[in-house]
Structure formats: C-alpha cells, structure tokens
Design a protein around this motif. Structure first.
Motif, PDB file in Angstrom:
ATOM      1  N   GLY A 145       0.799  -1.220   0.000  1.00 16.27           N
ATOM      2  CA  GLY A 145       0.000   0.000   0.000  1.00 16.27           C
ATOM      3  C   GLY A 145       0.839   1.280   0.000  1.00 16.27           C
ATOM      4  N   TYR A 146       2.159   1.112  -0.019  1.00 21.49           N
ATOM      5  CA  TYR A 146       3.073   2.261  -0.036  1.00 21.49           C
ATOM      6  C   TYR A 146       4.193   1.975  -1.062  1.00 21.49           C
ATOM      7  CZ  TYR A 146       1.083   2.500   4.687  1.00 21.49           C
ATOM      8  OH  TYR A 146       0.239   2.527   5.746  1.00 21.49           O
ATOM      9  N   ASN A 147       4.925   2.957  -1.646  1.00 22.90           N
ATOM     10  CA  ASN A 147       6.169   2.818  -2.530  1.00 22.90           C
ATOM     11  C   ASN A 147       6.406   3.678  -3.817  1.00 22.90           C
ATOM     12  OD1 ASN A 147       8.466   1.841  -3.758  1.00 22.90           O
ATOM     13  ND2 ASN A 147       7.966  -0.281  -3.483  1.00 22.90           N
ATOM     14  N   PHE A 202      -2.955   7.109   0.394  1.00 24.84           N
ATOM     15  CA  PHE A 202      -2.618   8.332  -0.324  1.00 24.84           C
ATOM     16  C   PHE A 202      -2.156   9.363   0.698  1.00 24.84           C
ATOM     17  CE2 PHE A 202      -4.219   7.735  -4.696  1.00 24.84           C
ATOM     18  CZ  PHE A 202      -4.837   6.501  -4.541  1.00 24.84           C
ATOM     19  N   LEU A 203      -1.101  10.090   0.332  1.00 27.53           N
ATOM     20  CA  LEU A 203      -0.618  11.153   1.207  1.00 27.53           C
ATOM     21  C   LEU A 203      -1.685  12.245   1.279  1.00 27.53           C
ATOM     22  CD1 LEU A 203       2.991  11.327  -0.233  1.00 27.53           C
ATOM     23  CD2 LEU A 203       2.188  10.040   1.748  1.00 27.53           C
ATOM     24  N   PRO A 204      -1.878  12.945   2.346  1.00 29.44           N
ATOM     25  CA  PRO A 204      -1.203  12.753   3.619  1.00 29.44           C
ATOM     26  C   PRO A 204      -1.853  11.631   4.453  1.00 29.44           C
ATOM     27  CG  PRO A 204      -2.635  14.652   3.742  1.00 29.44           C
ATOM     28  CD  PRO A 204      -2.818  14.048   2.390  1.00 29.44           C
ATOM     29  N   ASN A 205      -1.413  10.382   4.127  1.00 27.41           N
ATOM     30  CA  ASN A 205      -1.798   9.201   4.909  1.00 27.41           C
ATOM     31  C   ASN A 205      -3.297   8.972   5.136  1.00 27.41           C
ATOM     32  OD1 ASN A 205       0.806   8.178   5.113  1.00 27.41           O
ATOM     33  ND2 ASN A 205       1.265   9.728   6.649  1.00 27.41           N
ATOM     34  N   HIS A 206      -4.030   8.974   4.010  1.00 25.05           N
ATOM     35  CA  HIS A 206      -5.430   8.556   4.034  1.00 25.05           C
ATOM     36  C   HIS A 206      -5.501   7.162   3.449  1.00 25.05           C
ATOM     37  CE1 HIS A 206      -7.216  12.391   4.806  1.00 25.05           C
ATOM     38  NE2 HIS A 206      -6.847  12.943   3.684  1.00 25.05           N
ATOM     39  N   PHE A 407      -0.414   8.652  -4.362  1.00 25.65           N
ATOM     40  CA  PHE A 407      -0.383   7.289  -3.825  1.00 25.65           C
ATOM     41  C   PHE A 407       0.976   7.066  -3.162  1.00 25.65           C
ATOM     42  CE2 PHE A 407       0.289   2.640  -4.257  1.00 25.65           C
ATOM     43  CZ  PHE A 407      -0.784   2.221  -3.478  1.00 25.65           C
ATOM     44  N   ASN A 408       0.972   6.561  -1.957  1.00 20.18           N
ATOM     45  CA  ASN A 408       2.210   6.327  -1.201  1.00 20.18           C
ATOM     46  C   ASN A 408       2.669   4.885  -1.415  1.00 20.18           C
ATOM     47  OD1 ASN A 408       4.250   6.035   0.648  1.00 20.18           O
ATOM     48  ND2 ASN A 408       3.044   6.629   2.457  1.00 20.18           N
ATOM     49  N   PHE A 409       3.589   4.714  -2.347  1.00 19.92           N
ATOM     50  CA  PHE A 409       4.093   3.387  -2.689  1.00 19.92           C
ATOM     51  C   PHE A 409       5.187   2.953  -1.692  1.00 19.92           C
ATOM     52  CE2 PHE A 409       2.866   5.336  -6.723  1.00 19.92           C
ATOM     53  CZ  PHE A 409       2.444   4.312  -7.543  1.00 19.92           C
TER      54      PHE A 409
HETATM   55  C1  LIG Z   1       4.173   6.658   3.460  1.00 17.08           C
HETATM   56  O1  LIG Z   1       3.623   5.755   4.358  1.00 17.08           O
HETATM   57  C2  LIG Z   1       4.544   5.255   5.315  1.00 17.08           C
HETATM   58  C3  LIG Z   1       3.861   4.208   6.160  1.00 17.08           C
HETATM   59  O2  LIG Z   1       2.741   4.735   6.812  1.00 17.08           O
HETATM   60  C4  LIG Z   1       5.037   6.404   6.163  1.00 17.08           C
HETATM   61  O3  LIG Z   1       5.979   5.932   7.110  1.00 17.08           O
HETATM   62  C5  LIG Z   1       5.687   7.448   5.280  1.00 17.08           C
HETATM   63  O4  LIG Z   1       6.040   8.562   6.042  1.00 17.08           O
HETATM   64  C6  LIG Z   1       4.717   7.864   4.172  1.00 17.08           C
HETATM   65  N1  LIG Z   1       5.423   8.715   3.239  1.00 17.08           N
HETATM   66  C7  LIG Z   1       5.308  10.017   3.280  1.00 17.08           C
HETATM   67  C8  LIG Z   1       6.117  10.762   2.244  1.00 17.08           C
HETATM   68  O5  LIG Z   1       4.586  10.581   4.061  1.00 17.08           O
END
Ligand SMILES: *[C@@H]1O[C@H](CO)[C@@H](O)[C@H](O)[C@H]1NC(C)=O
Ligand SMILES: *[C@@H]1O[C@H](CO)[C@@H](O)[C@H](O)[C@H]1NC(C)=O
Ligand SMILES: *[C@@H]1O[C@H](CO)[C@@H](O)[C@H](O)[C@H]1NC(C)=O
Length: 418
Positions: A145-147, A202-206, A407-409
């Motif tokens: 779910g992140y990358n 998805f940033l900011p962490n939804h 999207f937070n890959f």
């Molecule tokens: C993406 O998600 C990870 C896991 O929750 C988090 O640690 C990271 O800070 C997030 N990336 C950004 C750029 O916020």
C-alpha cells in the motif's frame, strides 16, 4: 488465417519483484501495483512492466475495458520463455477463443503453427488485428500500500483491465488468490492501478479503501469490441444512470437511451481510452442547454474545438473542486446516489485563460449513449470488484485533500520465481 506480429499475453508465469527484495519462494503478495504516468501529448496513461527472458522493461497503455493484454512483437521480440498457446489447450479455452491459425513465415513470437488467436484492439486508434495467444514471463511490483515508481511514453501494447477471463484483474487474481478486484486512480500527471485489496494509502496518509460509494456493474450482453465471437458479452464496465441533473435540476433525457437494449446499444460505460465524456446527441444538447441556462449571466467566448461551450476562466470563482460551474450529476440506478462531476472534472483548460465544458457529442444512435471519459474520472479513485460485480467511487479526491498522484508506494521485500 493470416500471420500477424502481435500476440496476446496469457502470463501464466509471473515474477513478482521489489526494489529491496531477497528471494522468498513461498511469498504471496497482498496486492500488486502498476504505477502510471500520463503521456501529455496523447493523454494516455502508460505503465512500465518487465517482461520476457531475459527481462526487459516495456511500456504499455492502460485500457480499462480491454479484453486481454497485448504486445506488439514485430520489433525484435526476443525471449527464451515465449510459448505460443496450442489450439485446444487450456489457455485457449480460458481465452474463450474459437479461432486457430497457422503462420507460414515462422516460427517466431506472434507467428506459430497451430496456435489459437484473438483480436487485440487498439482502443485509442480503434484498430484491431489478429494476435496469437501466448504466455511469457512478466514481472510486476508487489505492494503493501506504499512505494515509488517512474515511467515515460512509447507504449508497445495495452494492459487490459476488462472483465474477461484473460484480463489482468482475473489473471492476477487466479495466480495469487487475490480477490478479483482492482482500483484505478488517474491523476493529472501520475496515477496507479492496484490489484487486490486495499489499503489504498494516499498522502497525507489517508486510506481511501473505506468510504467509497458502491453501485452495481451492469452486463452488456453484446461485445463492444471491434471484432468478437458470437454471443460474447462486453468486457467494458457499464453502470446504470437513471437520470441526469445539472445544478440540482433534472435534465429531460430519453430514458430508453440510458438502458442497454438487447442488441447492446445504449447505457453508460466508463472508459480510460476515451478522453472526454461523450454523449448521444439529444442527451448532449439537453445537458449543455441546462448548463448554459444555469448560469446565463456568464458570458460565453469563442469556442475552441472540439468543444462547443467556452468561457473566460476568470468569470468563474474557484473552489477546492475546481471552477464553481454548474454541477453535473449522473443519478445512478439501484441506489440513491449520484456521480457528481465538479468543475475540475467538467471544465478543460484550453489555454489563454479560456475553459471549455469537456463534453463531446457522439451523434445519433451511438453504440453507448454515455461514455464517462478519462477527464471525468481524473483524480477520482475507482474500485472495480469483479467478483461482486460492483464499482466503488470516491468522488473528486480534492475534497479529501489528496490526488491520484499522491499514492504512497512502498514495496514488500519478497519475490516469486517462475
Ligand atoms: C508513506 O507511508 C509510510 C507508512 O505509513 C510512512 O511511514 C511514510 O512517512 C509515508 N510517506 C510520506 C512521504 O509521508
Ligand atoms: C507450418 O505448417 C505448414 C503446413 O501447414 C508448413 O509448411 C510449415 O513448415 C509449418 N511451419 C512451422 C514453423 O512449423
Ligand atoms: C427514445 O430513444 C429511442 C431509442 O433511440 C427511440 O426509439 C425513441 O423514439 C425515443 N423516444 C423519444 C420520445 O424520442
């Protein structure tokens, strides 16, 4: 049947990789992601996958309603793992094809004797051809779910995301025992397809996997492809629009056109390869008239093709959801919900401070009365659940203060070897 230089990929061998990986043969990915970039000259969404033996990166265009992944193999396709599917094999029946062909100038990829064939279709240029069904190694990235990921244009085929047995959603689901489910999010410059279940972070962490509104997917009994076998249904994604509202008022439309009839005409589909929402003529006229009337005090300016309704952008106020133009709503069947098209999805910036209503007229008696295009689904998260035959939509993500580009890959450190 003639020999062609295309083939349909039935990727029985899948190689899942990640950037930080160490080999783990028993790994089952939870989800697989395709990062997308928008090719600005064509407005197509392109992804890059690795394929063949040895693996090389190739670029493919996303096709939401496509039947099967296809690749042009006329330009030096070299792979020791390429295998054409023999007529009568399990792969040919999975692909539901009744065509078998010989190819005299082979053997080489796309040209083998006794191989079954389908019709790969370029849904952008509306051209199709005959292609050999085959399998080869494909490498895709897994996700939790992140990358990160990056691409460019120069596509040599299409990734089919349609409802067929051999569309990527079904192939990946059977390879990895995922749910037959995927989400797609097309942004202004980037986007993502996620196969399998959420979370969709998805940033900011939804996590956007909850909070989607679901409506049933409808079946069109007649294929919407250029070429197909008798009795083959459409692999496109149809939804039931019951009525249309502009600025909260009902727009008079012929409701027969909103239904799919027994020869497969009418109805509403979602298409990533159609740039702007396209409407049957009488619906188009009704919607554009209602739009003009809703703000008759705003001066119209010279039109810019292919649009018919343009304004100075500065004559509209701005909101988080785009210009504050009349809201267009598709009221959906079997549900009290509507699909809202706000300014960011209805208006197109054509330059010089001018914006135009991004709808196009399809003419009378088009195959599909309403085609919701890429501009209208931009920065909306859609989840297609093939097993339950429903689609979930987020509405414009700007309302949740994020975009499809956010999207937070982050990959899972695991690998599957073929
Ligand atoms: C993406 O998600 C990870 C896991 O929750 C988090 O640690 C990271 O800070 C997030 N990336 C950004 C750029 O916020
Ligand atoms: C394919 O079959 C034809 C006869 O139908 C034969 O002449 C040709 O050599 C075969 N090609 C291959 C690559 O086996
Ligand atoms: C509505 O559309 C159908 C299908 O095109 C057509 O046969 C019918 O005459 C139309 N009805 C009206 C009132 O225009």
């Amino acid at each position: 049947m003639s020999c062609t230089k295309y083939f349909i990929l039935l990727s029985a061998f899948l190689l899942i990789y990640s950037q930080t990986s160490s080999a783990q043969t028993s790994f089952r990915p939870k989800a697989i992601v395709l990062p997308l970039t928008k090719d600005l000259p064509t407005n197509q969404y392109v992804t890059e996958i690795k394929q063949r033996t040895p693996l090389i990166p190739i670029k493919l265009t996303i096709d939401l309603g496509g039947e099967a992944l296809w690749v042009d193999c006329s330009q030096g396709y070299v792979s020791s793992s390429y295998k054409a599917s023999r007529c009568g094999s399990a792969q040919c029946s999975l692909a539901n094809t009744r065509a078998c062909s010989d190819c005299l100038s082979g053997p080489n990829p796309g040209c083998n004797n006794n191989s079954c064939t389908l019709y790969p279709e370029n849904t952008i240029s509306k051209l199709d051809t005959i292609g050999e069904i085959a399998q080869d190694v494909v490498a895709l990235q897994s996700t939790d779910g992140y990358n990160p990921g990056r691409l460019a244009s120069g596509a040599v085929g299409m990734v089919a995301l349609g409802k067929s047995n051999v569309g990527l959603p079904s192939l990946l689901a059977s390879a990895f025992s995922f749910k037959r489910k995927f989400a797609i999010c097309l942004g202004t410059s980037k986007g993502v397809v996620i196969f399998g279940d959420g979370p969709y972070n998805f940033l900011p962490n939804h996590d956007l996997s909850s909070g989607l509104t679901y409506v049933p997917l409808l079946t069109n009994p007649v294929s919407t492809a250029l070429n197909y076998f008798d009795g083959e249904p459409s692999y496109d994604y149809f939804i039931g629009v019951k009525s249309i509202r502009v600025n909260n008022a009902n727009v008079p439309v012929n409701s027969t056109l909103l239904k799919i009839n027994n020869v497969g005409f009418g109805g509403t589909k979602i298409s990533s390869s159609t740039r702007y929402m396209t409407l049957e003529s009488s619906i188009y006229k009704a919607v554009t008239n209602a739009f003009v009337k809703a703000r008759s005090n705003v001066r119209r300016v010279n039109v810019v093709a292919p649009f018919s309704l343009c304004y100075n952008a500065k004559d509209w106020s701005s909101t988080r959801l785009g210009l504050n133009v009349p809201l267009i709503e598709l009221v959906l069947e079997s549900s009290s919900v509507s699909w809202s098209i706000y300014g960011a999805n209805s208006m197109v910036d054509v330059g010089n401070g001018v914006v135009c209503l991004g709808l196009l007229e399809a003419g009378v008696n088009p195959r599909t009365s309403i085609v919701i295009g890429a501009h209208q689904i931009q920065d909306n998260l859609l989840q297609f659940d093939l097993a339950s035959s429903k689609v979930g939509f987020s509405s414009l993500l700007y309302g949740k203060q994020t975009t499809c580009g956010n999207f937070n890959f982050t990959s899972v450190a695991s690998k599957i070897m073929p």
